[in-house]
Motif scaffolding. Sequence first.
Motif, PDB file in Angstrom:
ATOM      1  N   TRP A  38     -10.078   3.984   4.386  1.00 27.36           N
ATOM      2  CA  TRP A  38      -9.693   2.999   5.387  1.00 27.36           C
ATOM      3  C   TRP A  38     -10.160   3.415   6.779  1.00 27.36           C
ATOM      4  O   TRP A  38     -10.712   2.613   7.529  1.00 27.36           O
ATOM      5  CB  TRP A  38      -8.191   2.743   5.401  1.00 27.36           C
ATOM      6  CG  TRP A  38      -7.777   2.047   6.666  1.00 27.36           C
ATOM      7  CD1 TRP A  38      -6.993   2.533   7.657  1.00 27.36           C
ATOM      8  CD2 TRP A  38      -8.195   0.747   7.110  1.00 27.36           C
ATOM      9  NE1 TRP A  38      -6.894   1.628   8.684  1.00 27.36           N
ATOM     10  CE2 TRP A  38      -7.619   0.522   8.368  1.00 27.36           C
ATOM     11  CE3 TRP A  38      -9.005  -0.238   6.558  1.00 27.36           C
ATOM     12  CZ2 TRP A  38      -7.826  -0.659   9.083  1.00 27.36           C
ATOM     13  CZ3 TRP A  38      -9.213  -1.421   7.286  1.00 27.36           C
ATOM     14  CH2 TRP A  38      -8.615  -1.619   8.525  1.00 27.36           C
ATOM     15  N   TRP A  68       0.415   1.585  -0.140  1.00 29.31           N
ATOM     16  CA  TRP A  68      -0.801   0.868  -0.519  1.00 29.31           C
ATOM     17  C   TRP A  68      -0.522  -0.189  -1.580  1.00 29.31           C
ATOM     18  O   TRP A  68       0.246   0.036  -2.517  1.00 29.31           O
ATOM     19  CB  TRP A  68      -1.846   1.844  -1.056  1.00 29.31           C
ATOM     20  CG  TRP A  68      -2.559   2.562   0.045  1.00 29.31           C
ATOM     21  CD1 TRP A  68      -2.297   3.818   0.505  1.00 29.31           C
ATOM     22  CD2 TRP A  68      -3.631   2.053   0.834  1.00 29.31           C
ATOM     23  NE1 TRP A  68      -3.155   4.117   1.542  1.00 29.31           N
ATOM     24  CE2 TRP A  68      -3.985   3.064   1.756  1.00 29.31           C
ATOM     25  CE3 TRP A  68      -4.338   0.845   0.851  1.00 29.31           C
ATOM     26  CZ2 TRP A  68      -5.004   2.905   2.686  1.00 29.31           C
ATOM     27  CZ3 TRP A  68      -5.355   0.692   1.765  1.00 29.31           C
ATOM     28  CH2 TRP A  68      -5.673   1.706   2.672  1.00 29.31           C
ATOM     29  N   LYS A 123      -2.355  -1.894   3.316  1.00 24.74           N
ATOM     30  CA  LYS A 123      -1.351  -0.855   3.524  1.00 24.74           C
ATOM     31  C   LYS A 123      -0.261  -1.444   4.398  1.00 24.74           C
ATOM     32  O   LYS A 123      -0.526  -1.901   5.513  1.00 24.74           O
ATOM     33  CB  LYS A 123      -1.965   0.377   4.186  1.00 24.74           C
ATOM     34  CG  LYS A 123      -1.019   1.564   4.169  1.00 24.74           C
ATOM     35  CD  LYS A 123      -1.710   2.826   4.668  1.00 24.74           C
ATOM     36  CE  LYS A 123      -0.812   4.030   4.499  1.00 24.74           C
ATOM     37  NZ  LYS A 123      -1.446   5.246   5.045  1.00 24.74           N
ATOM     38  N   LEU A 125      -7.622   6.757  -0.267  1.00 26.05           N
ATOM     39  CA  LEU A 125      -7.525   5.408   0.317  1.00 26.05           C
ATOM     40  C   LEU A 125      -7.375   5.482   1.831  1.00 26.05           C
ATOM     41  O   LEU A 125      -7.999   4.701   2.565  1.00 26.05           O
ATOM     42  CB  LEU A 125      -6.347   4.644  -0.291  1.00 26.05           C
ATOM     43  CG  LEU A 125      -6.496   4.171  -1.726  1.00 26.05           C
ATOM     44  CD1 LEU A 125      -5.212   3.491  -2.203  1.00 26.05           C
ATOM     45  CD2 LEU A 125      -7.676   3.233  -1.893  1.00 26.05           C
ATOM     46  N   LYS A 150      -4.086   8.576  -2.973  1.00 24.28           N
ATOM     47  CA  LYS A 150      -3.630   7.824  -1.796  1.00 24.28           C
ATOM     48  C   LYS A 150      -4.308   8.360  -0.531  1.00 24.28           C
ATOM     49  O   LYS A 150      -4.638   7.596   0.372  1.00 24.28           O
ATOM     50  CB  LYS A 150      -2.109   7.861  -1.697  1.00 24.28           C
ATOM     51  CG  LYS A 150      -1.441   7.011  -2.783  1.00 24.28           C
ATOM     52  CD  LYS A 150       0.040   6.902  -2.594  1.00 24.28           C
ATOM     53  CE  LYS A 150       0.745   7.926  -3.417  1.00 24.28           C
ATOM     54  NZ  LYS A 150       2.191   7.787  -3.457  1.00 24.28           N
TER      55      LYS A 150
END
Length: 193
Positions: free
Chosen positions: A29, A166, A161, A25, A22
């Motif tokens: 992002w 997510w 998100k 991610l 996570k």
Amino acid sequence: MEVKEIKRSLLFSLELANTGKKKFLDELWEEYKKALQYFIDRGFAEEKLPTYEEVKNYPYETWLSKRYLGSALVQAVETLKSVFQKKKRGKEVSKPEVKQVSLKLDKRFYRFEKGNNSFDFWFRLRDPEGQRWVSFPVKNYDYAKRYFDGWEMASDIELLKRNGKWFLKLTFKKRVELKKNNLRELILYTESF
């Protein structure tokens, strides 16, 4: 009879992934958002849609691949087209600011595979820095099962998100027949739900 393609989008949680995935991610992002905002800013300032030349000449140090930068460019172009159309119609527009998390990616960036353990599926995302695949477990749910059975999955996906969590957004498509009624067209769903 006319045949049309209909689409449905469904969200799948990526919260079963461990903290490190996570975090990956979140970092992806932030870097993607920086590129997306740069392409929007550049296009808005120059009042024209940015081109792939902007990707080749990206001015910031980044760990994103040219492929990820190209995806951010495509997303920026979509946003700017909408802004320029409003402007053309005489509406006052301000420069778009990227706030909500949304990575729109095509088949070059991911794999979506049937699971062979306690998870129904595995979503594998290409790490632009390490050139490896990062795997996220995905559980199916009752409402979504019918789409995997009777519909075709579109090749583009979206990572979102929402409220700190997510999600993977998958789009399914199906061709249906439209029958004309005297008053209006009705879509007749001939699915066995």
